[in-house]
Design an enzyme around this catalytic site. Structure first.
Site, PDB file in Angstrom:
ATOM      1  N   ASP A 188    -152.255   1.454 -55.341  1.00  0.00           N
ATOM      2  CA  ASP A 188    -153.007   0.816 -54.263  1.00  0.00           C
ATOM      3  C   ASP A 188    -154.398   1.411 -54.129  1.00  0.00           C
ATOM      4  O   ASP A 188    -155.343   0.694 -53.805  1.00  0.00           O
ATOM      5  CB  ASP A 188    -152.239   0.938 -52.938  1.00  0.00           C
ATOM      6  CG  ASP A 188    -151.138  -0.108 -52.858  1.00  0.00           C
ATOM      7  OD1 ASP A 188    -151.431  -1.281 -53.157  1.00  0.00           O
ATOM      8  OD2 ASP A 188    -150.004   0.241 -52.523  1.00  0.00           O
ATOM      9  N   CYS A 205    -148.028   9.742 -57.098  1.00  0.00           N
ATOM     10  CA  CYS A 205    -146.789   8.993 -57.332  1.00  0.00           C
ATOM     11  C   CYS A 205    -147.065   7.563 -57.791  1.00  0.00           C
ATOM     12  O   CYS A 205    -146.142   6.780 -57.969  1.00  0.00           O
ATOM     13  CB  CYS A 205    -145.882   9.017 -56.112  1.00  0.00           C
ATOM     14  SG  CYS A 205    -146.620   8.212 -54.678  1.00  0.00           S
TER      15      CYS A 205
HETATM   16  C1  PEP Z   1    -148.956   3.287 -55.064  1.00  0.00           C
HETATM   17  O1  PEP Z   1    -149.554   2.436 -54.402  1.00  0.00           O
HETATM   18  O2  PEP Z   1    -149.490   3.959 -55.975  1.00  0.00           O
HETATM   19  C2  PEP Z   1    -147.531   3.536 -54.813  1.00  0.00           C
HETATM   20  C3  PEP Z   1    -146.899   4.505 -55.429  1.00  0.00           C
HETATM   21  O3  PEP Z   1    -146.891   2.689 -53.959  1.00  0.00           O
HETATM   22  P1  PEP Z   1    -146.407   1.216 -54.377  1.00  0.00           P
HETATM   23  O4  PEP Z   1    -146.610   1.058 -55.852  1.00  0.00           O
HETATM   24  O5  PEP Z   1    -144.971   1.086 -54.003  1.00  0.00           O
HETATM   25  O6  PEP Z   1    -147.309   0.348 -53.573  1.00  0.00           O
HETATM   26 MG    MG Z   2    -148.648   1.691 -52.608  1.00  0.00          MG
END
Ligand code: PEP
Ligand code: MG
Length: 597
Positions: A466, A513
């Site tokens: 994001d 992450c």
């Molecule tokens: C991200 O945005 O990098 C994340 C780990 O969350 P998601 O991919 O679930 O939006």
């Molecule tokens: Mg995210």
């Protein structure tokens, strides 16, 4: 369609999102043959049936036009005539008049009337000598199956539940909720028209280890169910009717990959320590308690991101506090004393709320999503917070909030946590009074106020998926702009560095992450920038550990210094590729990469 006729090898290029090569028959979702039942209707029902038919025709028109819009310029020139012909069939007044008459006079349901009229036409046309007229039969049948699917309300989810033999699923798109429930014994791989590497569908494919290629633009229009195909999830190719030479070449490549895999597997039981002795934590991302075994098998040191929303989607009601508690407890107890970072609900964006009556949004990723939704739907949030708190009594639970964009949200969430803690105390229920709470850094504003956040939290975890989407204004699910989605963009690297420095200044740890943590080419750069933890899709965890053990932190820091002084994301990427090929030759061939999207 003419494009798929004959058994000539044909290569489709898309975006590689999940590694692996599979060879199987195609199962095309969304255009299956239907069994149409005749139903008698009363005189009064005829008008309703005709209206149903009109709605289905309108839907079909929109679908055909969407396909036309998806075609690239080159493809459009080749196939425009086909779709124009489809629209002509769809709007043919003679067919429509005859179907209407049949509904009114014979008193039969719309699907039966439409099917029988169209079939009659097709049979008549197929008897003509003129090859042009004979070829129109395929157009008529194609249009007819779309109309009938719309009339019957057949959904792709339903079709996916009725697969009979192992296949490569080809679909326009798969929602994350559909992907999460794919039967891995039957779906050997999947290919879609749309999508990109960091859409949640792609993330799930990697996590489930289902080889996948997305962003193939209009593959659903170019292939047929039952055709032989090879899907290459490393390079983003789908090869229709692969010849002997191609199959032999792929066999050789697999053998080469297997030899380095033996080395990678050894790293599973080894610590993630750089060649010059620095310890990094490598954890895994999970979607459900069923992933526990995979955490252990891949040598992850815990869970760095538990995407709890998968407990919420594709069902009719919200999971109760009790249900959630059981799920969180199961994971926590099984992995204790390893940490399990439970992320609070991140519904919205491309993750559907099937049981919620949420308004359709113009910009769902900028809308009612994640912490915003939770702070609005407080009872839903409270139930989850209570469940997480209760699970914290059973092991090493940490909790983090998604999509924080300012301190006010953090403040409101903390107040709710305090309220839940008080309730639990009053009820005499156990929980960890010192539960570590962190936040994801996935909006540019969060990165810019990282110091304020770091002062109030126990850890930060950078959600690069994001963060990149919001910083570069690039929809993470849109294949048309996937080339602009650039993890090594100087702006992104500065935001990551700002976050890391802020966390360290306030004595807390910082992880990544997002998918960047699982991109082996970028891992040395992240190490050099100073991250303490990497949490990635479980299947790539062994590769990351293998790589870390070959990297010296000193050299990684030099790489990061170069990157931070560079004005070009392309130059940074090139240097990262050189770096990785030096320290771990052969690793690049092990998986698809975000920047190659
Ligand atoms: C991200 O945005 O990098 C994340 C780990 O969350 P998601 O991919 O679930 O939006
Ligand atoms: Mg995210």
């Amino acid at each position: 369609m003419s494009a798929a006729s004959g058994n000539q090898e044909r290569v489709f290029h898309g975006i590689a999102v999940s590694a692996g090569v599979v060879h199987a028959k195609i199962h095309l979702i969304g255009r299956r043959l239907l069994s149409i039942k005749r139903k008698e209707i009363s005189e009064g029902e005829a008008a309703g049936e005709i209206r149903r038919l009109e709605v289905a025709l309108l839907e079909t028109r929109q679908q055909i036009q969407e396909v036309q819009n998806r075609l690239t310029e080159a493809m459009r020139a080749e196939h425009a005539a086909i779709f124009d012909a489809h629209l002509l069939v769809l709007e043919d007044p003679v067919i429509m008049d005859e179907v209407t008459r049949q509904i009114e006079t014979e008193r039969v349901n719309a699907e039966y009337a439409y099917h029988s009229v169209v079939e009659r036409y097709a049979v008549t046309l197929s008897k003509f000598e003129d090859s042009y007229l004979r070829e129109r039969v395929a157009d008529i049948q194609d249009v007819s199956s779309r109309v009938l699917n719309n009339l019957l309300g057949h959904t792709e989810s339903e079709e996916l539940r009725h697969l009979r033999e192992p296949c490569i699923v080809v679909a326009h798109d798969l929602a994350p909720s559909q992907t999460a429930h794919l039967d891995r014994a039957l779906v050997l791989g999947f290919a879609t028209d749309v999508g990109s590497r960091t859409s949640h569908t792609a993330i799930l494919a990697r996590s489930l280890q289902i080889p996948a290629v997305v962003g193939l633009e209009a593959i659903t229009e170019m292939v047929e169910s039952g055709s032989d195909a090879l899907l290459d999830g490393y390079s983003g190719l789908v090869i229709l009717h692969p010849g002997q030479e191609t199959l032999y070449r792929y066999g050789q490549l697999e053998a080469k990959r297997e030899s380095i895999l033996i080395q990678i597997r050894k790293a599973i039981d080894q610590p993630a320590e750089t060649a010059d002795g620095h310890r990094i934590v490598v954890s895994g991302n999970i979607e459900e308690p069923g992933d526990i075994d995979s955490v252990r098998q891949n040598g992850a040191e815990g869970v760095g991101l538990f995407r709890t929303e998968y407990l919420f989607i594709d069902r009719d009601t919200f999971p109760t506090e009790e249900e959630q508690y059981e799920s969180y407890r199961r994971v926590t107890e099984a992995l204790n004393p390893a940490p399990v970072i439970i992320r609070t609900l991140d519904l919205g964006g491309d993750k559907f709320r099937s049981h919620m009556h949420a308004p359709t949004e113009m910009n769902p990723f900028l809308g009612w999503r994640a912490i915003r939704l939770c702070l609005h739907e407080k009872d839903v949030f409270r139930a989850q917070l209570r469940a997480i708190l209760r699970a914290s009594a059973h092991g090493n639970v940490k909790m983090m909030y998604p999509m924080i964009s300012g301190l006010a949200e953090l403040q409101q969430a903390s107040e709710l946590v305090e309220e839940c803690k008080n309730q639990l105390r009053g009820e005499g229920r156990a929980f960890n009074e010192h539960l570590d709470v962190g936040a994801m850094i996935e909006t540019p504003s969060a990165a810019m106020i990282a110091e304020s956040l770091a002062r109030r939290l126990k850890f930060l975890s950078i959600g690069t998926n994001d963060l990149i989407q919001y910083s570069l204004a690039v929809d993470r699910t849109n294949e048309k702009i996937a080339h602009l989605y650039e993890p090594t963009h100087p702006g992104i690297l500065r935001l990551i560095k700002t976050t890391i420095d802020a966390a360290h200044k306030h004595g807390i740890w910082v992880g990544v992450c997002g998918e960047m943590a699982g991109d082996t080419v970028l891992v040395p750069l992240l190490l050099g920038l100073g991250v303490d933890e990497l949490s990635a899709a479980l299947p790539v965890v062994p590769q990351i550990k293998y790589l870390i053990r070959r990297v010296s932190l000193e050299k990684a820091r030099m790489l990061a210094e170069f990157a931070l002084s560079s004005e070009s994301g392309g130059d940074v990427l090139e240097r990262c590729l050189e770096f990785m090929n030096e320290v771990a030759p052969g690793l690049l061939e092990q998986g698809p990469r975000s920047d190659l999207a």
